[in-house]
Each structure stands twice: as C-alpha cells, then as structure tokens.
Scaffold this motif. Structure first.
Motif, short mmCIF file in Angstrom:
data_model
loop_
_atom_site.label_atom_id
_atom_site.label_comp_id
_atom_site.label_asym_id
_atom_site.label_seq_id
_atom_site.Cartn_x
_atom_site.Cartn_y
_atom_site.Cartn_z
N LYS A 249 30.18 44.78 0.75
CA LYS A 249 30.97 44.80 2.07
C LYS A 249 30.84 45.91 2.96
O LYS A 249 30.13 46.76 2.82
CB LYS A 249 32.67 45.07 1.34
CG LYS A 249 32.73 46.44 0.75
CD LYS A 249 34.33 46.56 0.21
CE LYS A 249 34.59 48.12 -0.16
NZ LYS A 249 35.88 48.36 -0.72
N SER A 250 31.46 45.35 4.05
CA SER A 250 31.11 46.44 5.02
C SER A 250 32.06 47.81 5.10
O SER A 250 32.98 47.90 4.60
CB SER A 250 31.81 45.67 6.46
OG SER A 250 31.74 46.71 7.78
N PRO A 253 35.75 50.27 9.33
CA PRO A 253 37.23 50.13 9.20
C PRO A 253 37.45 48.80 10.21
O PRO A 253 36.90 48.84 11.29
CB PRO A 253 37.66 51.59 9.95
CG PRO A 253 36.72 52.46 9.66
CD PRO A 253 35.35 51.90 9.74
N ASP A 254 38.68 48.34 9.81
CA ASP A 254 38.91 47.21 10.64
C ASP A 254 39.37 47.48 12.08
O ASP A 254 39.23 46.72 13.06
CB ASP A 254 40.27 46.38 10.07
CG ASP A 254 39.95 45.81 8.73
OD1 ASP A 254 38.51 45.43 8.47
OD2 ASP A 254 40.68 45.41 7.81
N ASN A 255 39.93 48.70 12.19
CA ASN A 255 40.25 49.30 13.54
C ASN A 255 39.09 50.06 14.55
O ASN A 255 39.45 50.76 15.36
CB ASN A 255 41.55 50.00 13.48
CG ASN A 255 41.42 51.45 12.78
OD1 ASN A 255 40.35 51.36 11.96
ND2 ASN A 255 42.21 52.18 12.50
N ARG A 279 30.28 47.88 16.86
CA ARG A 279 31.54 48.92 16.65
C ARG A 279 31.07 50.26 16.11
O ARG A 279 29.81 50.50 15.67
CB ARG A 279 32.48 48.42 15.48
CG ARG A 279 33.30 46.94 16.06
CD ARG A 279 33.93 46.22 14.86
NE ARG A 279 33.12 45.86 13.74
CZ ARG A 279 33.75 45.34 12.69
NH1 ARG A 279 34.75 45.34 12.41
NH2 ARG A 279 32.76 44.99 11.58
N GLU A 282 28.87 51.45 12.74
CA GLU A 282 28.29 50.18 11.97
C GLU A 282 26.92 50.00 12.30
O GLU A 282 26.19 50.37 13.04
CB GLU A 282 28.99 48.87 12.85
CG GLU A 282 28.70 47.71 12.43
CD GLU A 282 29.01 46.52 13.37
OE1 GLU A 282 29.53 45.51 12.51
OE2 GLU A 282 29.61 46.51 14.48
N ASP A 465 26.35 45.89 8.09
CA ASP A 465 27.74 45.78 7.82
C ASP A 465 28.15 44.37 8.23
O ASP A 465 28.79 43.47 7.88
CB ASP A 465 28.39 46.62 8.59
CG ASP A 465 28.54 48.27 8.20
OD1 ASP A 465 28.58 48.28 6.87
OD2 ASP A 465 27.76 48.84 8.88
N ARG A 466 27.39 43.80 9.26
CA ARG A 466 27.29 42.39 9.77
C ARG A 466 26.06 42.30 10.25
O ARG A 466 25.16 42.80 10.41
CB ARG A 466 28.22 42.42 11.22
CG ARG A 466 29.50 42.08 11.17
CD ARG A 466 30.29 41.86 12.24
NE ARG A 466 30.02 42.96 13.20
CZ ARG A 466 29.95 42.70 14.57
NH1 ARG A 466 29.91 41.42 15.05
NH2 ARG A 466 29.55 43.78 15.53
N ASP A 480 29.50 38.28 8.13
CA ASP A 480 30.17 39.78 7.57
C ASP A 480 29.03 39.63 6.36
O ASP A 480 28.51 38.83 5.80
CB ASP A 480 31.42 39.67 7.20
CG ASP A 480 31.89 40.96 6.66
OD1 ASP A 480 32.02 41.03 5.35
OD2 ASP A 480 32.16 41.81 7.31
#
Length: 497
Positions: A249-250, A253-255, A279, A282, A465-466, A480
């Motif tokens: 998983k990445s 953070p989502d924000n 981001r 990332e 992460d992506r 993702d």
C-alpha cells in the motif's frame, strides 16, 4: 563433463595501492553459460579486462584451451577468439551501423572499402539474430537499446570461441532479451563458452549453468545454478538477504500536497499530452517498454529537451523551465540513465563531481573553499558507501555503481525537493540496489518527492506508491500500488493508442 576452455587461477591486480583482485579464480567449460556475480567493486570487470589484455595481471595464471596465456592487448585476445560485449557502449556514433560492426575488418574491392557488401553483410547478420535495424543508418540516431543490439551483433560477427557479456540486457526490451537468450542457446549448442555478467537474478536463473561469486576482489565460490537458490547466491555476494517484497500500500497520506503537476506536455513524437501529479513524500514509478517515452518526458520536464507545449506547476505555481539550470533553481534534480554522457566529468575527482551542482555555495570572498568541498563530498559519499580510495580519485576509475553513487551524492548536497531517478539501478549490483532503495525511501520519509523510471517491474512494484504506465509517448494507465501487478502493468505497457 565438457572440456575446460578457460582457467584463471589466483589472479592479482593492484591500482595505485588499491588491490582490485586478490587470488581471483574462474573456470569456464565449452558450451557453458557461466554467470559472474558480485557487488560493485568486487572485481568482475577487472578480471574480464585482465583476461582480454586490457590490464596485465600482477600475479596468477591464465590457461586458455590448455595453453598458458597472457594477452598483451585486446587485439591479441580477439585474434584468439575472445569477444566482449561491454556494459558501457564504446562505439562511434558518427559512423553507420555497418561501419561500426566491421570497423578494422572491412570488406575490400579493388583496394577500396566495399560499402555495399559491408551493408549487405550487416543486414544478413541482423536477419540471423532476428533484429530489425537498418545497417545504413548512423549509429548515433539509434536508441541506447538498439545500439546495444548492434554491439551484440558485432561480437557475434567474429568467429569467437569465448564470448563475454557484461550486463548485455541493461538497455534491452523484454522481446530483445528473449532474442538474445535464443542466440546464446544457439551458441551454447555450438560449444562456445560464455561468461555472463548480470545483476538480474531472474536472468541468471534462466540462462546460466554455473555461477561464480566474487567479493572485494576475491573468489568466494562456484555453484551449479539449478542446485542453488537466489537467496544463497545473494548471501554469497553480500552476506545478507536483501530482496524486498512488493509494496502492498502507498505510504503517502491522502491529504499530501501536490508538489509537481504536469499538464498536456508534448515534445515531438516521444511525449504526447502527458499529464500527471506528484505528491510530497511520494515515489511515483514510471513503467513501460523501451521507447515508451518515459525518459523523454523526464528530460522535457527538466529542460534538457525542448517541449513543444504543456504546463508545469511547482507547489501550485506555474513555472517556466527551459533549461536544466531552471529546473535546478526550482528544486528539481535529474539522475540520467546514461551517467557517463550526461552525469559525470570522468577526468575530474570524486569531490569535484559531487559538488558540481552546488559549486557556487562553496565560494567565499572570491575563493573556493576546498576544505569544505572535501568535507561535504566525503560526508555524502560515506553515507552512500561509495567505494573510493579518496575524494581525489578520478571518477573514471570507479566502478559503474560507485559512479552512480557520486551523482546521487551531488543532489544530496544540493538538497533538492523533487528527484527524478532515471533507471537508478541500471548496471548496479544487488547490494548497491538495496542501498539505493534505502536511500530513496529515506528521502521521501524526509518530505522529498521522487519520480522513478525503471525497466525492472520488480523494482517498480517494490518502491512505488503509484505507477504511471506509458506506451508510445502517452500515459495509458495509472495504478495505485495496492492494485498494481506485473500483469496489469504489462497490459497498459502494450496498450497502443
């Protein structure tokens, strides 16, 4: 048991007080693919150069087809049937493909070079090995991968009895790798012995019969490939198991804020309406086959190539990047896949190369602070475990992996915010790969952001992460890491528009 055609015993070689080889050994049988493995600085390339006559050994014996030999130069080893495909290309970009293949042994007619026959011979050679390259084109117009295939064809064109392949697949697409392995199997059936240097464990398992491991210039051991495991070979090389699993998983953070945004970037036929976001913290992996446009996209963002259209935003502010200097001033650094042409001054020292992008920061009252340059270069290269006798050592004398580390040290000193790593582990051994992975993960943990271009899907899945997937200059997929797999990436990598 096939005949032993090469036996190198207790080979020693020293350079300026540095012992590059200490009792190194290697045995090769006819019709065998023998893998030679070891970390950067293990002595693999030096051992090959001693065999070929580039370096004279300081001790030890070499037996070739039962006779003791010591080739005085590379021409002598070639005359004896030894051909080498070097990791770093050494060709003449201004000449045609055919001229590069037959340089020094051109077909003659009436006292003149027969260019037509030479081109026809090269065309037949390419047909034989299943490669589609026009032998009449100028070599410099080809991609790195195609140039590597020309180098392979050149080696095969000689009546070789022993073929040495030093990282031959580093710049090849998977279909080209498959074709190379097909050719190697044909040569094996003809009794030709091959020494195969590679850091790609999957290749070693597929193509080699035995593996010899070196460490710090010394012989560690030889094992049968089908009777050992990947982890055992890695342990012989570095003394520890360092392979990592796919990232599940990445870690972003989502924000997390967007630090770089590219909109509708176009640059010739290689970059077509490319848009993406990066981001903070990332690792954004770029995957795709050779010629997909990944490197061209990075170079257009960095200002190394002219972009035709498109917009670039740094921290939400549109910026104009028309040169690498502009990119560096905006906090972007670029680690090129071709370190020798675009990343290093080979005749300069480790210290000078390390501070190249930050030299102005070491000027005080019109004087260059050499002591501070030495201190910071030493500090950053020590952090990366760069193997060099001193900061004054010329970069050209370092192994390929250590040259790569010097470039990374340069950008650590510059303290850039956005890192573009283009094939960061190309030609680097397993141990150095692990160190590079740790470095990249540490950078993003400190708030840096990374664009990573890699042809190794395991590497993309291990770090990203992506994942952005490109094909023929366009983005064909974005995944993702939680949903990414080799199969899914390859589906988008072959999804032509």
């Amino acid at each position: 048991m096939a005949e032993v055609i090469l036996k190198m015993t207790n080979i020693k070689k020293e350079f300026s007080g540095v012992k590059a080889l200490k009792n190194a050994c290697l045995e090769l049988r006819g019709g065998e693919v023998h893998a030679l493995m070891g970390e950067n600085g293990a002595g693999k390339s030096t051992l090959i150069k001693v065999l070929c006559g580039i370096h004279r050994p300081d001790g030890g014996e070499i037996e070739y087809f039962g006779e003791r030999v010591c080739f005085p130069d590379i021409a002598s080893s070639q005359a004896a049937g030894i051909s080498v495909i070097h990791q770093e290309l050494n060709m003449m970009n201004h000449l045609t493909v055919a001229q590069n293949i037959y340089i020094g042994r051109e077909p003659m007619s009436l006292g003149m070079i027969d260019d037509r026959r030479m081109t026809e011979d090269a065309a037949r050679l390419f047909d034989k090995i299943g490669v589609k390259i026009d032998p009449s084109v100028v070599l410099g117009s080809l991609t790195v991968g195609k140039q590597q295939m020309v180098e392979i064809a050149k080696a095969i064109s000689r009546e070789c009895r022993l073929l040495i392949l030093d990282e031959p697949t580093a710049a090849l697409t998977q279909p080209e790798v498959e074709e190379l392995f097909k050719i190697m199997n044909e040569l094996r059936d003809k009794g030709i012995g091959m020494i195969y240097v590679s850091h790609r464990m999957d290749e070693i398992n597929r193509i080699s019969d035995r593996v010899t491991v070196m460490r710090d210039g010394e012989y560690v051991g030889t094992v049968d490939t089908d009777k050992t495991t990947k982890d055992e070979i890695v342990h012989m090389m570095v003394g520890r198991v360092i392979y990592g699993d796919k990232k599940e998983k990445s870690n972003v953070p989502d924000n997390a804020e967007t630090v770089l945004e590219v909109k509708e970037l176009c640059a010739g036929n290689s970059v077509k309406n490319v848009s993406f976001k990066l981001r903070r913290g990332e690792i954004l992996g770029f995957a795709g086959l050779m010629g997909a446009g990944r490197t061209e996209t990075a170079r257009a963002i960095y200002g190394a190539d002219v972009k035709e259209s498109g917009e670039i935003y740094i921290n939400g502010i549109r910026v104009d990047i028309s040169s690498p200097e502009d990119a560096v001033n905006q906090g972007i650094c670029y680690l090129s896949e071709d370190r020798k042409h675009y990343g290093l001054m080979l005749s300069k020292s480790v210290a000078e190369n390390t501070v190249l992008a930050s030299l102005g920061d070491f000027v005080n009252m019109g004087w260059i602070d050499d002591a501070e340059i030495e201190r910071q270069a030493k500090e950053k290269n020590a952090l990366l475990r760069t193997k060099t006798p001193s900061m004054e050592q010329k970069v050209k004398n370092l192994s390929g992996g250590n040259q790569q580390k010097v470039i990374v040290a340069r950008w650590l000193i510059k303290n850039s915010d956005i890192f573009i790593f283009d094939e960061p582990t190309r030609g680097i051994d397993i141990g150095a790969k692990s160190e590079m992975y740790e470095l990249m993960e540490r950078l993003v943990s400190e708030g840096k952001s990374i664009i990573m271009i890699s042809s190794e899907l395991a590497e993309v899945l291990r770090l990203s992460d992506r994942v952005i997937v490109m094909c023929e200059g366009r983005i064909t997929g974005e995944l993702d890491i939680s949903e990414a797999s080799q199969e899914e990436i390859m589906k988008y990598a072959t999804m032509r528009s």
